[in-house]
Design a protein around this motif. Structure first.
Motif, PDB file in Angstrom:
ATOM      1  N   ASN A 138       0.761  -1.062  -0.135  1.00 54.67           N
ATOM      2  CA  ASN A 138       0.034  -0.060  -0.215  1.00 54.67           C
ATOM      3  C   ASN A 138       0.884   1.200   0.112  1.00 54.67           C
ATOM      4  N   GLY A 139       0.379   2.514  -0.134  1.00 53.55           N
ATOM      5  CA  GLY A 139       1.029   3.712   0.073  1.00 53.55           C
ATOM      6  C   GLY A 139       1.749   4.293   1.235  1.00 53.55           C
ATOM      7  N   LYS A 140       1.621   3.166   2.185  1.00 48.75           N
ATOM      8  CA  LYS A 140       2.337   3.550   3.520  1.00 48.75           C
ATOM      9  C   LYS A 140       3.493   2.748   3.542  1.00 48.75           C
ATOM     10  N   GLY A 141       3.651   1.872   2.678  1.00 49.55           N
ATOM     11  CA  GLY A 141       4.922   1.087   2.405  1.00 49.55           C
ATOM     12  C   GLY A 141       4.696  -0.254   3.142  1.00 49.55           C
ATOM     13  N   GLN A 142       3.379  -0.628   3.721  1.00 47.67           N
ATOM     14  CA  GLN A 142       3.126  -2.043   4.156  1.00 47.67           C
ATOM     15  C   GLN A 142       3.053  -3.108   3.027  1.00 47.67           C
ATOM     16  N   THR A 143       3.115  -4.182   3.576  1.00 48.98           N
ATOM     17  CA  THR A 143       2.819  -5.369   2.485  1.00 48.98           C
ATOM     18  C   THR A 143       2.374  -6.535   3.140  1.00 48.98           C
ATOM     19  N   LEU A 144       1.505  -7.302   2.114  1.00 46.87           N
ATOM     20  CA  LEU A 144       0.901  -8.392   2.531  1.00 46.87           C
ATOM     21  C   LEU A 144       1.238  -9.399   1.470  1.00 46.87           C
ATOM     22  N   THR A 209      -8.953   5.589  -5.197  1.00 43.63           N
ATOM     23  CA  THR A 209      -7.875   4.763  -5.260  1.00 43.63           C
ATOM     24  C   THR A 209      -7.391   4.814  -6.715  1.00 43.63           C
ATOM     25  N   ASP A 210      -6.357   3.872  -6.979  1.00 39.54           N
ATOM     26  CA  ASP A 210      -6.071   3.815  -8.413  1.00 39.54           C
ATOM     27  C   ASP A 210      -6.718   2.708  -8.917  1.00 39.54           C
ATOM     28  N   LYS A 211      -7.980   3.076 -10.026  1.00 37.24           N
ATOM     29  CA  LYS A 211      -8.857   2.080 -10.504  1.00 37.24           C
ATOM     30  C   LYS A 211      -8.207   1.486 -11.505  1.00 37.24           C
ATOM     31  N   THR A 212      -6.971   1.608 -12.087  1.00 35.28           N
ATOM     32  CA  THR A 212      -6.610   0.833 -13.150  1.00 35.28           C
ATOM     33  C   THR A 212      -6.120  -0.290 -12.705  1.00 35.28           C
ATOM     34  N   ARG A 213      -5.862  -0.618 -11.135  1.00 37.54           N
ATOM     35  CA  ARG A 213      -5.180  -1.854 -10.789  1.00 37.54           C
ATOM     36  C   ARG A 213      -6.195  -2.665  -9.859  1.00 37.54           C
ATOM     37  N   ASP A 214      -5.808  -3.780  -9.802  1.00 37.53           N
ATOM     38  CA  ASP A 214      -6.658  -4.718  -8.493  1.00 37.53           C
ATOM     39  C   ASP A 214      -6.145  -4.039  -7.268  1.00 37.53           C
ATOM     40  N   ARG A 215      -7.049  -3.972  -6.258  1.00 35.13           N
ATOM     41  CA  ARG A 215      -6.716  -3.582  -4.914  1.00 35.13           C
ATOM     42  C   ARG A 215      -7.622  -4.294  -3.770  1.00 35.13           C
ATOM     43  N   LEU A 216      -6.991  -3.999  -2.527  1.00 26.68           N
ATOM     44  CA  LEU A 216      -7.723  -4.715  -1.518  1.00 26.68           C
ATOM     45  C   LEU A 216      -7.441  -3.964  -0.026  1.00 26.68           C
ATOM     46  N   PHE A 217      -8.362  -4.147   1.017  1.00 24.18           N
ATOM     47  CA  PHE A 217      -8.222  -3.230   1.947  1.00 24.18           C
ATOM     48  C   PHE A 217      -8.621  -4.471   3.302  1.00 24.18           C
ATOM     49  N   ILE A 218      -7.940  -4.122   4.210  1.00 17.27           N
ATOM     50  CA  ILE A 218      -8.367  -4.947   5.390  1.00 17.27           C
ATOM     51  C   ILE A 218      -9.181  -3.809   6.500  1.00 17.27           C
ATOM     52  N   THR A 219     -10.121  -4.552   6.992  1.00 19.24           N
ATOM     53  CA  THR A 219     -10.728  -3.620   7.750  1.00 19.24           C
ATOM     54  C   THR A 219     -11.612  -4.520   9.124  1.00 19.24           C
ATOM     55  N   THR A 220     -12.193  -3.980  10.011  1.00 17.96           N
ATOM     56  CA  THR A 220     -13.076  -4.632  10.897  1.00 17.96           C
ATOM     57  C   THR A 220     -14.552  -4.176  10.763  1.00 17.96           C
ATOM     58  N   GLY A 232      -7.618   6.653   2.271  1.00 20.29           N
ATOM     59  CA  GLY A 232      -8.189   5.521   1.541  1.00 20.29           C
ATOM     60  C   GLY A 232      -7.224   4.996   0.392  1.00 20.29           C
ATOM     61  N   ALA A 233      -6.610   6.168  -0.302  1.00 21.82           N
ATOM     62  CA  ALA A 233      -5.799   5.644  -1.371  1.00 21.82           C
ATOM     63  C   ALA A 233      -4.694   5.226  -0.914  1.00 21.82           C
ATOM     64  N   LYS A 234      -4.022   5.583   0.145  1.00 22.67           N
ATOM     65  CA  LYS A 234      -2.988   5.446   1.009  1.00 22.67           C
ATOM     66  C   LYS A 234      -2.965   3.933   1.348  1.00 22.67           C
ATOM     67  N   ARG A 235      -4.341   3.480   2.107  1.00 22.93           N
ATOM     68  CA  ARG A 235      -4.494   2.213   2.672  1.00 22.93           C
ATOM     69  C   ARG A 235      -4.760   1.197   1.751  1.00 22.93           C
ATOM     70  N   ALA A 236      -5.211   1.456   0.444  1.00 24.84           N
ATOM     71  CA  ALA A 236      -5.354   0.266  -0.766  1.00 24.84           C
ATOM     72  C   ALA A 236      -3.925  -0.292  -0.974  1.00 24.84           C
ATOM     73  N   PHE A 237      -4.112  -1.499  -0.786  1.00 21.83           N
ATOM     74  CA  PHE A 237      -2.963  -2.566  -1.307  1.00 21.83           C
ATOM     75  C   PHE A 237      -3.146  -2.792  -2.659  1.00 21.83           C
ATOM     76  N   TYR A 238      -1.970  -2.812  -3.619  1.00 26.81           N
ATOM     77  CA  TYR A 238      -1.636  -3.133  -4.912  1.00 26.81           C
ATOM     78  C   TYR A 238      -0.594  -4.266  -5.159  1.00 26.81           C
ATOM     79  N   ARG A 239      -1.117  -5.018  -6.110  1.00 31.06           N
ATOM     80  CA  ARG A 239       0.000  -6.245  -6.160  1.00 31.06           C
ATOM     81  C   ARG A 239       1.370  -5.541  -6.895  1.00 31.06           C
ATOM     82  N   VAL A 240       2.397  -6.164  -6.332  1.00 33.07           N
ATOM     83  CA  VAL A 240       3.633  -5.745  -6.620  1.00 33.07           C
ATOM     84  C   VAL A 240       4.517  -6.841  -7.071  1.00 33.07           C
ATOM     85  N   ASP A 241       3.975  -8.042  -6.776  1.00 35.42           N
ATOM     86  CA  ASP A 241       4.627  -9.363  -7.226  1.00 35.42           C
ATOM     87  C   ASP A 241       3.959 -10.583  -7.402  1.00 35.42           C
TER      88      ASP A 241
END
Length: 241
Positions: A138-144, A209-220, A232-241
Protein backbone atom coordinates in the motif's frame (compact mmCIF):
# COMPACT_ATOMS: atom_id res chain seq x y z
CA UNK A 1 2.03 5.51 -9.74
CA UNK A 2 -1.35 6.81 -10.84
CA UNK A 3 -2.30 5.90 -14.41
CA UNK A 4 0.15 3.02 -14.62
CA UNK A 5 -0.76 -0.67 -14.27
CA UNK A 6 1.40 -3.45 -12.90
CA UNK A 7 1.80 -6.04 -15.68
CA UNK A 8 4.17 -8.48 -14.05
CA UNK A 9 7.86 -9.37 -14.10
CA UNK A 10 9.73 -8.28 -17.22
CA UNK A 11 12.70 -10.59 -16.69
CA UNK A 12 14.96 -11.99 -14.02
CA UNK A 13 18.52 -10.80 -13.60
CA UNK A 14 21.48 -13.09 -12.89
CA UNK A 15 22.81 -13.51 -9.38
CA UNK A 16 26.36 -14.39 -10.43
CA UNK A 17 29.33 -12.35 -11.53
CA UNK A 18 29.03 -13.63 -15.11
CA UNK A 19 27.24 -10.52 -16.31
CA UNK A 20 27.47 -7.92 -19.06
CA UNK A 21 26.64 -4.20 -18.79
CA UNK A 22 23.48 -2.71 -20.29
CA UNK A 23 23.36 1.04 -21.01
CA UNK A 24 20.37 3.36 -21.35
CA UNK A 25 19.97 6.35 -23.64
CA UNK A 26 17.11 8.80 -24.01
CA UNK A 27 15.85 10.89 -26.88
CA UNK A 28 15.04 14.42 -25.65
CA UNK A 29 13.64 15.33 -29.07
CA UNK A 30 10.87 12.73 -28.96
CA UNK A 31 7.49 13.93 -27.74
CA UNK A 32 7.12 12.60 -24.22
CA UNK A 33 10.73 11.40 -24.26
CA UNK A 34 11.96 7.95 -25.22
CA UNK A 35 14.47 5.47 -23.77
CA UNK A 36 16.52 2.77 -25.40
CA UNK A 37 18.62 0.03 -23.78
CA UNK A 38 21.69 -1.54 -25.39
CA UNK A 39 24.76 -3.57 -24.55
CA UNK A 40 26.67 -1.93 -27.37
CA UNK A 41 28.77 1.16 -26.62
CA UNK A 42 29.19 1.56 -30.38
CA UNK A 43 25.41 1.61 -30.93
CA UNK A 44 25.02 4.10 -28.08
CA UNK A 45 27.69 6.35 -29.59
CA UNK A 46 25.97 6.27 -32.97
CA UNK A 47 22.65 7.24 -31.35
CA UNK A 48 24.43 10.05 -29.51
CA UNK A 49 25.49 11.47 -32.87
CA UNK A 50 21.79 11.60 -33.81
CA UNK A 51 20.81 13.60 -30.72
CA UNK A 52 20.28 10.89 -28.12
CA UNK A 53 21.79 11.38 -24.66
CA UNK A 54 23.54 8.90 -22.40
CA UNK A 55 21.46 8.26 -19.29
CA UNK A 56 23.02 7.69 -15.88
CA UNK A 57 26.15 9.56 -17.08
CA UNK A 58 27.00 6.66 -19.36
CA UNK A 59 27.29 4.21 -16.47
CA UNK A 60 25.50 0.85 -16.98
CA UNK A 61 21.99 0.91 -15.50
CA UNK A 62 21.99 -2.85 -14.86
CA UNK A 63 23.83 -6.02 -15.82
CA UNK A 64 22.64 -8.94 -17.92
CA UNK A 65 23.49 -12.60 -18.17
CA UNK A 66 21.89 -16.00 -18.61
CA UNK A 67 20.65 -18.30 -21.35
CA UNK A 68 17.28 -16.72 -22.17
CA UNK A 69 16.89 -14.21 -24.99
CA UNK A 70 15.59 -10.71 -24.33
CA UNK A 71 14.11 -9.46 -27.60
CA UNK A 72 13.69 -5.85 -28.69
CA UNK A 73 11.36 -4.45 -31.34
CA UNK A 74 10.80 -0.90 -32.59
CA UNK A 75 7.51 0.82 -33.43
CA UNK A 76 8.23 3.30 -36.25
CA UNK A 77 4.83 4.96 -35.73
CA UNK A 78 5.45 5.92 -32.10
CA UNK A 79 7.69 8.54 -30.53
CA UNK A 80 7.47 7.85 -26.82
CA UNK A 81 7.75 4.24 -25.69
CA UNK A 82 8.70 3.13 -29.19
CA UNK A 83 10.74 0.11 -28.08
CA UNK A 84 9.38 -3.08 -26.53
CA UNK A 85 11.46 -5.61 -24.62
CA UNK A 86 10.21 -9.13 -24.02
CA UNK A 87 11.45 -12.66 -23.35
CA UNK A 88 8.43 -14.03 -25.24
CA UNK A 89 9.23 -15.03 -28.82
CA UNK A 90 5.48 -15.29 -29.43
CA UNK A 91 4.99 -11.64 -28.40
CA UNK A 92 8.02 -10.57 -30.44
CA UNK A 93 6.78 -12.27 -33.61
CA UNK A 94 3.30 -10.83 -33.15
CA UNK A 95 4.72 -7.30 -32.96
CA UNK A 96 6.84 -7.86 -36.06
CA UNK A 97 3.77 -9.12 -37.92
CA UNK A 98 1.94 -5.93 -36.88
CA UNK A 99 4.57 -3.67 -38.43
CA UNK A 100 7.14 -3.34 -35.67
CA UNK A 101 10.72 -3.57 -36.91
CA UNK A 102 14.29 -4.01 -35.69
CA UNK A 103 13.60 -7.41 -34.20
CA UNK A 104 16.73 -8.77 -32.57
CA UNK A 105 18.14 -10.22 -29.36
CA UNK A 106 19.02 -7.27 -27.13
CA UNK A 107 20.75 -9.22 -24.32
CA UNK A 108 20.52 -12.42 -22.30
CA UNK A 109 18.63 -12.84 -19.02
CA UNK A 110 18.54 -15.46 -16.26
CA UNK A 111 14.77 -15.91 -16.17
CA UNK A 112 11.80 -15.23 -18.42
CA UNK A 113 9.15 -12.60 -17.74
CA UNK A 114 5.87 -13.47 -16.08
CA UNK A 115 2.56 -11.68 -16.50
CA UNK A 116 0.72 -10.64 -13.36
CA UNK A 117 -2.51 -12.59 -12.72
CA UNK A 118 -5.72 -10.59 -12.57
CA UNK A 119 -8.00 -10.64 -9.55
CA UNK A 120 -11.00 -12.88 -10.17
CA UNK A 121 -13.93 -11.89 -7.94
CA UNK A 122 -16.08 -14.85 -9.01
CA UNK A 123 -13.36 -17.27 -7.92
CA UNK A 124 -12.92 -15.42 -4.64
CA UNK A 125 -16.67 -15.68 -3.95
CA UNK A 126 -16.33 -19.45 -4.41
CA UNK A 127 -13.46 -19.64 -1.93
CA UNK A 128 -10.76 -19.88 -4.61
CA UNK A 129 -7.99 -17.39 -3.75
CA UNK A 130 -5.53 -18.36 -6.49
CA UNK A 131 -5.85 -14.99 -8.24
CA UNK A 132 -4.57 -13.22 -5.12
CA UNK A 133 -1.25 -15.05 -4.82
CA UNK A 134 1.86 -12.93 -4.45
CA UNK A 135 2.84 -9.74 -2.67
CA UNK A 136 0.77 -6.58 -2.33
CA UNK A 137 1.84 -3.16 -1.06
CA UNK A 138 0.00 0.00 0.00
CA UNK A 139 0.90 3.69 -0.09
CA UNK A 140 2.23 3.49 3.45
CA UNK A 141 4.87 0.97 2.41
CA UNK A 142 3.15 -1.93 4.19
CA UNK A 143 3.11 -5.33 2.49
CA UNK A 144 0.93 -8.45 2.46
CA UNK A 145 1.82 -11.80 0.90
CA UNK A 146 -0.81 -14.39 -0.09
CA UNK A 147 0.12 -18.07 -0.15
CA UNK A 148 -3.01 -20.12 -0.66
CA UNK A 149 -5.53 -18.87 1.90
CA UNK A 150 -2.77 -17.75 4.27
CA UNK A 151 -1.83 -14.06 4.45
CA UNK A 152 1.36 -12.79 6.08
CA UNK A 153 2.61 -9.24 6.35
CA UNK A 154 4.89 -6.75 8.00
CA UNK A 155 1.87 -5.16 9.69
CA UNK A 156 -0.57 -6.11 12.42
CA UNK A 157 -3.17 -7.76 10.19
CA UNK A 158 -5.69 -8.53 12.92
CA UNK A 159 -5.31 -5.32 14.90
CA UNK A 160 -4.40 -7.43 17.92
CA UNK A 161 -0.76 -8.23 17.29
CA UNK A 162 -1.00 -10.98 14.65
CA UNK A 163 0.99 -10.62 11.41
CA UNK A 164 -0.58 -13.73 9.93
CA UNK A 165 -4.18 -14.52 9.05
CA UNK A 166 -6.15 -17.05 7.00
CA UNK A 167 -8.93 -16.19 4.57
CA UNK A 168 -12.05 -18.19 5.40
CA UNK A 169 -15.60 -17.57 4.19
CA UNK A 170 -16.52 -15.08 1.48
CA UNK A 171 -19.27 -12.93 2.95
CA UNK A 172 -20.88 -11.24 0.00
CA UNK A 173 -20.49 -9.28 -3.18
CA UNK A 174 -21.43 -5.72 -2.30
CA UNK A 175 -21.62 -2.88 -4.82
CA UNK A 176 -18.92 -4.37 -7.11
CA UNK A 177 -16.62 -5.49 -4.28
CA UNK A 178 -16.18 -8.79 -2.44
CA UNK A 179 -15.85 -9.20 1.35
CA UNK A 180 -14.02 -12.21 2.82
CA UNK A 181 -13.75 -13.18 6.49
CA UNK A 182 -10.45 -14.15 8.10
CA UNK A 183 -9.19 -15.84 11.24
CA UNK A 184 -8.09 -15.63 13.98
CA UNK A 185 -11.17 -13.71 15.05
CA UNK A 186 -10.47 -10.52 16.94
CA UNK A 187 -11.97 -9.73 20.35
CA UNK A 188 -14.30 -7.08 18.98
CA UNK A 189 -15.16 -8.50 15.58
CA UNK A 190 -13.83 -10.49 12.64
CA UNK A 191 -11.24 -8.81 10.45
CA UNK A 192 -12.22 -9.05 6.84
CA UNK A 193 -10.69 -8.25 3.47
CA UNK A 194 -12.34 -6.16 0.76
CA UNK A 195 -11.41 -6.89 -2.85
CA UNK A 196 -11.98 -4.81 -5.99
CA UNK A 197 -10.74 -5.74 -9.45
CA UNK A 198 -9.15 -3.20 -11.77
CA UNK A 199 -11.37 -0.80 -13.73
CA UNK A 200 -14.23 -1.51 -11.32
CA UNK A 201 -15.30 0.80 -8.47
CA UNK A 202 -17.82 0.47 -5.65
CA UNK A 203 -21.16 2.02 -6.50
CA UNK A 204 -22.02 3.21 -3.00
CA UNK A 205 -18.96 5.39 -2.23
CA UNK A 206 -16.49 7.53 -4.19
CA UNK A 207 -13.35 5.71 -5.30
CA UNK A 208 -10.10 7.65 -4.83
CA UNK A 209 -7.82 4.65 -5.32
CA UNK A 210 -5.94 3.79 -8.52
CA UNK A 211 -8.82 2.21 -10.41
CA UNK A 212 -6.55 0.86 -13.16
CA UNK A 213 -5.22 -1.77 -10.73
CA UNK A 214 -6.58 -4.60 -8.60
CA UNK A 215 -6.74 -3.51 -4.95
CA UNK A 216 -7.72 -4.68 -1.49
CA UNK A 217 -8.29 -3.40 2.05
CA UNK A 218 -8.25 -4.91 5.54
CA UNK A 219 -10.87 -3.66 7.97
CA UNK A 220 -13.01 -4.57 10.97
CA UNK A 221 -16.03 -2.33 10.78
CA UNK A 222 -15.42 -0.40 7.56
CA UNK A 223 -17.08 -0.98 4.22
CA UNK A 224 -16.63 0.50 0.78
CA UNK A 225 -16.03 3.91 2.33
CA UNK A 226 -12.46 2.60 2.66
CA UNK A 227 -12.01 3.54 -1.00
CA UNK A 228 -12.69 7.22 -0.36
CA UNK A 229 -10.37 10.10 0.43
CA UNK A 230 -6.63 10.55 0.49
CA UNK A 231 -6.23 8.16 3.38
CA UNK A 232 -8.21 5.53 1.53
CA UNK A 233 -5.89 5.80 -1.44
CA UNK A 234 -2.91 5.24 0.86
CA UNK A 235 -4.52 2.28 2.64
CA UNK A 236 -5.27 0.39 -0.57
CA UNK A 237 -2.97 -2.55 -1.31
CA UNK A 238 -1.84 -3.13 -4.90
CA UNK A 239 -0.09 -6.16 -6.34
CA UNK A 240 3.69 -5.78 -6.71
CA UNK A 241 4.77 -9.40 -7.30
Amino acid sequence: MTGWSYEGIGWQTPNTEQVAPVYRLYNPNAKGGDHYYTQSVYEGTELEKKGWKWDNKGVPVFFSGGNINMYVAYNPNAQSGSHNYTTSLFEQNNLLNLGWTYGKVAWKVAGAGKSAPEMNLKQILNGDFSSLQGTWKNGKGQTLTFNGAKVTGDIDITGEGFKEATLTTPIEASHNTVFVNSKPQTICDTRYFIFASKNVSPTDYPDDTDKTRDRLFITTNGGNEMFSGEDGAKRAFYRVD
